[in-house]
Enzyme design. Structure first.
Site, short mmCIF file in Angstrom:
data_model
loop_
_atom_site.label_atom_id
_atom_site.label_comp_id
_atom_site.label_asym_id
_atom_site.label_seq_id
_atom_site.Cartn_x
_atom_site.Cartn_y
_atom_site.Cartn_z
N GLU A 155 0.84 -1.19 0.00
CA GLU A 155 0.00 0.00 0.00
C GLU A 155 0.87 1.25 0.00
O GLU A 155 1.95 1.25 0.60
CB GLU A 155 -0.92 0.00 1.22
N HIS B 224 -7.99 1.10 2.23
CA HIS B 224 -7.76 0.73 3.63
C HIS B 224 -8.50 1.69 4.56
O HIS B 224 -7.94 2.25 5.50
CB HIS B 224 -6.27 0.72 3.96
#
Length: 405
Positions: free
Chosen positions: A259, A282
């Site tokens: 990420e 997220h």
């Protein structure tokens, strides 16, 4: 003054709580890599992070001033908990604060995918009127399979059942089924029955790659898949193939193996541009309500540990719930390796110094022990040094938790 460093846009209420307790707080918006973190932790006693900053053994070995770390989230796999305990660094997280936020996102995505709202939305934005019931279903009467029946899984179970879903779950640990939920004997058994499969397991290393081509192949044709748990659990290339082949009718993914570190950074995934697939950055626990609760909860645990020595809900140290004694009391917090004779050695050291023990509490967990002793008088100058010199000692702190701020 205790110095605290808070990373990754931790809610301002956490910073304000620590500042109100006399901490010198500095903040940074993004995550830090190992070298950056080592440099940033010079002279810092308290670290706050979220999911993208890794507190590794190397960082801990180069941060001798660090006393405590707070994960302002549920997961703690970004912290080397064993190395932290060995370094005398207490770790805390927020196991409950964002549970409702994740549950609501999962339910919203289940409904959106089951009704194929993503495709209807995309068509209308493209100027195409696609009024059709084809492939759209109610969630009522469909079977929800929850993999991981912890804080999030159990609450999702209750709310989904209230919507009329039939709930089954699988967990490697013994868990009490809530409502009419039914425990399945294996993951395969769950996959055979579930119309919707959602992952809510923890980030332990043994769970890596737990869901791949074999598990997707076992799912019912036309089923829906969600992962709001950990990115490294799932083979997303296999998920892509299943979606393109039409066996998986839709998917929602909130977590990814790699990420971006900061807001606005570029993102790529094999799941982009797939039909009826929802991708979110997220944000399962990213509501104002959850972040406020997390900020105050974790900051409160860090404050209590620094001021009182309390370790209630620590994820790596023995748990002690401690009150705040009067200001004349001196508290000695002794963290040590869990070997025989430590308590006797601590008491012998205090006795030989002419110190009277008013109260003492000991707790052990695995290889670590924690004994907290309240005494009613000041210590001779060399007493702490003698406790530190004990072979089993990890860290010793002398506190006056009852003193006025």
């Amino acid at each position: 003054m205790v110095k605290a460093l808070l990373l990754e846009n931790i809610h301002h209420l956490g910073s304000e709580l620590l500042q109100g307790s006399g901490f010198d707080v500095s903040t940074r918006p993004g995550a830090l890599d190992e070298d950056e973190l080592i440099e940033a932790l010079r002279g810092v006693q308290v670290l706050g992070l979220r999911s993208k900053t890794n507190l590794t053994q190397r960082v801990l070995e180069n941060a001798p001033d660090l006393l405590a770390v707070g994960a302002f989230c549920i997961g703690t796999n970004q912290i080397d908990l064993r190395a932290a305990a060995e370094a005398g660094v207490a770790a805390f997280n927020a196991p409950f604060s964002n549970t409702r936020s994740v549950v609501e996102l999962a339910l919203a995505e289940i409904i959106a995918l089951t009704r194929r709202l993503t495709e209807k939305d995309k068509s209308l934005h493209a100027g195409i009127w696609d009024k059709s019931a084809s492939g759209a279903h109610e969630v009522r009467g469909r079977t929800l399979g929850i993999v991981g029946y912890g804080n999030i899984g159990t609450q999702l179970s209750v709310v989904a059942e209230a919507l009329g879903m039939r709930v089954i779950f699988y967990d490697t640990a013994e868990k009490l089924a809530l409502g009419n939920a039914r425990r399945m004997p294996s993951l395969d058994a769950l996959l055979d029955e579930a119309d919707v499969v959602t992952l809510h397991v923890d980030g332990r290393a043994g769970n890596a790659g737990m869901f791949g081509a074999g598990q997707f192949g076992r799912m019912k044709a036309g089923a829906i898949f969600l992962n709001l748990s950990r990115g490294f659990l799932v083979d997303y290339a296999a998920l892509r193939r299943e979606v393109l082949e039409g066996r998986i009718a839709g998917a929602a993914v909130d977590v990814f193996p790699h990420e971006p570190k900061s807001q606005g950074d570029a993102f790529d995934s094999e799941l982009r541009d797939l039909p009826n697939v929802i991708l979110t950055p997220h944000v399962g626990g990213s509501t104002e309500e959850a972040q406020q609760d997390i900020g105050t909860f974790v900051a409160g645990k860090l404050r209590d540990y620094l001021e009182n020595g309390a370790t209630a809900l620590s994820v790596n140290l023995p748990a002690l719930i401690l009150d705040r004694p009067d200001q004349e009391t001196l508290r000695i917090a002794h963290l040590h390796h869990n070997v025989p004779g430590v308590l006797a050695a601590v008491n012998q050291t205090l006795s030989s110094a002419g110190v009277n023990i008013e109260r003492q509490t000991l707790s052990t967990s695995g290889s670590t022990g924690y004994v907290v002793t309240d005494v009613g008088s000041d210590l001779p100058a060399d007493t702490i040094a003698r406790l530190e010199a004990m072979e089993a000692t990890i860290r010793v702190r002398a506190l006056r938790p009852g003193a006025e701020d």
